[in-house]
Design a protein around this motif. Sequence first.
Motif, short mmCIF file in Angstrom:
data_model
loop_
_atom_site.label_atom_id
_atom_site.label_comp_id
_atom_site.label_asym_id
_atom_site.label_seq_id
_atom_site.Cartn_x
_atom_site.Cartn_y
_atom_site.Cartn_z
N MET A 49 0.82 -1.22 0.00
CA MET A 49 0.00 0.00 0.00
C MET A 49 0.85 1.26 0.00
SD MET A 49 -3.46 -0.75 2.15
CE MET A 49 -2.67 -1.10 3.70
N THR A 50 1.89 1.30 0.82
CA THR A 50 2.68 2.52 0.91
C THR A 50 3.41 2.81 -0.39
OG1 THR A 50 4.46 1.29 2.00
CG2 THR A 50 2.96 2.51 3.41
N VAL A 51 4.00 1.78 -1.00
CA VAL A 51 4.73 2.01 -2.25
C VAL A 51 3.79 2.47 -3.35
CG1 VAL A 51 5.93 0.82 -4.13
CG2 VAL A 51 6.72 0.56 -1.80
N MET A 52 2.67 1.79 -3.47
CA MET A 52 1.76 2.10 -4.58
C MET A 52 1.10 3.46 -4.42
SD MET A 52 0.49 -1.76 -5.11
CE MET A 52 1.75 -3.02 -5.24
N VAL A 53 0.76 3.82 -3.20
CA VAL A 53 0.22 5.16 -2.96
C VAL A 53 1.34 6.20 -3.14
CG1 VAL A 53 -0.78 6.70 -1.21
CG2 VAL A 53 -1.68 4.38 -1.50
N ALA A 54 2.56 5.87 -2.70
CA ALA A 54 3.68 6.80 -2.85
C ALA A 54 3.97 7.10 -4.32
CB ALA A 54 4.93 6.26 -2.16
N VAL A 55 3.85 6.11 -5.18
CA VAL A 55 4.05 6.36 -6.62
C VAL A 55 3.04 7.40 -7.09
CG1 VAL A 55 3.81 5.35 -8.93
CG2 VAL A 55 5.12 4.15 -7.18
N GLY A 56 1.79 7.26 -6.69
CA GLY A 56 0.77 8.24 -7.06
C GLY A 56 1.04 9.61 -6.47
N LEU A 57 1.45 9.65 -5.21
CA LEU A 57 1.77 10.93 -4.57
C LEU A 57 2.91 11.64 -5.28
CD1 LEU A 57 1.59 9.93 -0.78
CD2 LEU A 57 0.04 11.51 -1.96
N TRP A 58 3.98 10.87 -5.57
CA TRP A 58 5.15 11.46 -6.22
C TRP A 58 4.79 11.96 -7.62
CZ3 TRP A 58 10.05 8.74 -8.37
CH2 TRP A 58 11.11 9.64 -8.45
N ALA A 59 3.95 11.18 -8.32
CA ALA A 59 3.51 11.60 -9.66
C ALA A 59 2.67 12.87 -9.57
CB ALA A 59 2.71 10.48 -10.32
N ALA A 60 1.81 12.97 -8.57
CA ALA A 60 1.00 14.18 -8.39
C ALA A 60 1.89 15.37 -8.05
CB ALA A 60 -0.05 13.97 -7.29
N VAL A 154 -4.78 -4.51 -11.33
CA VAL A 154 -5.92 -3.61 -11.18
C VAL A 154 -5.87 -2.91 -9.82
CG1 VAL A 154 -8.45 -3.49 -10.98
CG2 VAL A 154 -7.40 -4.80 -12.84
N ALA A 155 -5.62 -3.68 -8.76
CA ALA A 155 -5.54 -3.08 -7.42
C ALA A 155 -4.37 -2.10 -7.33
CB ALA A 155 -5.39 -4.17 -6.37
N THR A 156 -3.26 -2.43 -7.96
CA THR A 156 -2.10 -1.54 -7.97
C THR A 156 -2.46 -0.22 -8.64
OG1 THR A 156 -0.52 -3.35 -7.93
CG2 THR A 156 0.27 -1.27 -8.84
N ALA A 157 -3.10 -0.31 -9.80
CA ALA A 157 -3.50 0.91 -10.51
C ALA A 157 -4.45 1.76 -9.67
CB ALA A 157 -4.13 0.54 -11.85
N LEU A 158 -5.36 1.11 -8.96
CA LEU A 158 -6.29 1.86 -8.11
C LEU A 158 -5.57 2.53 -6.94
CD1 LEU A 158 -9.36 -0.56 -8.11
CD2 LEU A 158 -9.15 1.66 -9.26
N LEU A 159 -4.56 1.87 -6.38
CA LEU A 159 -3.78 2.49 -5.30
C LEU A 159 -2.97 3.67 -5.84
CD1 LEU A 159 -2.70 -0.68 -3.32
CD2 LEU A 159 -4.14 1.18 -2.46
N HIS A 160 -2.43 3.53 -7.05
CA HIS A 160 -1.74 4.67 -7.66
C HIS A 160 -2.72 5.83 -7.83
CE1 HIS A 160 1.76 2.31 -8.27
NE2 HIS A 160 1.47 1.80 -9.46
N ALA A 161 -3.92 5.52 -8.30
CA ALA A 161 -4.94 6.56 -8.50
C ALA A 161 -5.30 7.22 -7.17
CB ALA A 161 -6.18 5.97 -9.16
N ALA A 162 -5.36 6.43 -6.10
CA ALA A 162 -5.64 7.01 -4.77
C ALA A 162 -4.53 7.98 -4.38
CB ALA A 162 -5.77 5.89 -3.73
N GLY A 163 -3.28 7.60 -4.62
CA GLY A 163 -2.16 8.49 -4.32
C GLY A 163 -2.23 9.77 -5.15
N LEU A 164 -2.56 9.61 -6.43
CA LEU A 164 -2.71 10.80 -7.28
C LEU A 164 -3.80 11.72 -6.75
CD1 LEU A 164 -2.41 9.20 -10.83
CD2 LEU A 164 -1.04 11.12 -9.98
N GLY A 165 -4.94 11.12 -6.43
CA GLY A 165 -6.06 11.92 -5.92
C GLY A 165 -5.74 12.62 -4.62
N LEU A 166 -5.13 11.89 -3.71
CA LEU A 166 -4.74 12.50 -2.42
C LEU A 166 -3.72 13.60 -2.63
CD1 LEU A 166 -4.46 9.28 -0.22
CD2 LEU A 166 -6.18 11.09 0.00
N GLY A 167 -2.76 13.34 -3.50
CA GLY A 167 -1.71 14.32 -3.75
C GLY A 167 -2.24 15.60 -4.38
#
Length: 193
Positions: A49-60, A154-167
């Motif tokens: 969870m942390t890595v996949m959300v972090a990828v989204g956060l960093w991308a945002a 699919v779950a990984t992509a959704l966690l990335h999307a969550a990170g993007l959205g939060l970011g």
Amino acid sequence: MISAQMKRTALSATLLMAAAMPAYAHVGAGTTSSFAAGFMHPLSGLDHMTVMVAVGLWAAQKGGKAMSAWPAAFVGVMLAGGALGMLHVPLPFVEPGILASVVALGLFVALAVDLPVTAGVAIIGVFALFHGHAHGTEVPENAAGLEYMAGFAVATALLHAAGLGLGRRFRVLMQAAGAACTAIGLGLVLGAV
């Protein structure tokens, strides 16, 4: 020219990877024979969870092309790593690489490390290869294994999307979230989490 901050970050990540103990969060962890099992697996562990959300956060945090390129790179290379694992192609340092990914990506977000999109793709790709390989080694070499990897993707992509959205929504909390990711990674490295 590479900044002093980037050099310190890279050195810290390298030292942590060298000192990391296995997370034992992968091989033999639960059922690996269905889409649903694959989908639930990234939601079952802090390292995922942390890595996949972090990828989204960093991308945002980076914005622009990184918002699609970095998550896509993670998912794509993760699937390639999964295929290598399913084929029993050895890859050294998988568990330390996974732990280092938690710490390093957390640091990148916490320190607001600004890299070119292509450099981010390369770094994220290396970490994704470790994550994918770990999961590929535990799945059966048949359609059920492919279903598992599809669910995981699919779950990984959704966690990335969550990170993007939060970011994008909570930019002021982004660096604190990166620090939390780093702390979780250090806890995993030290066996405290």
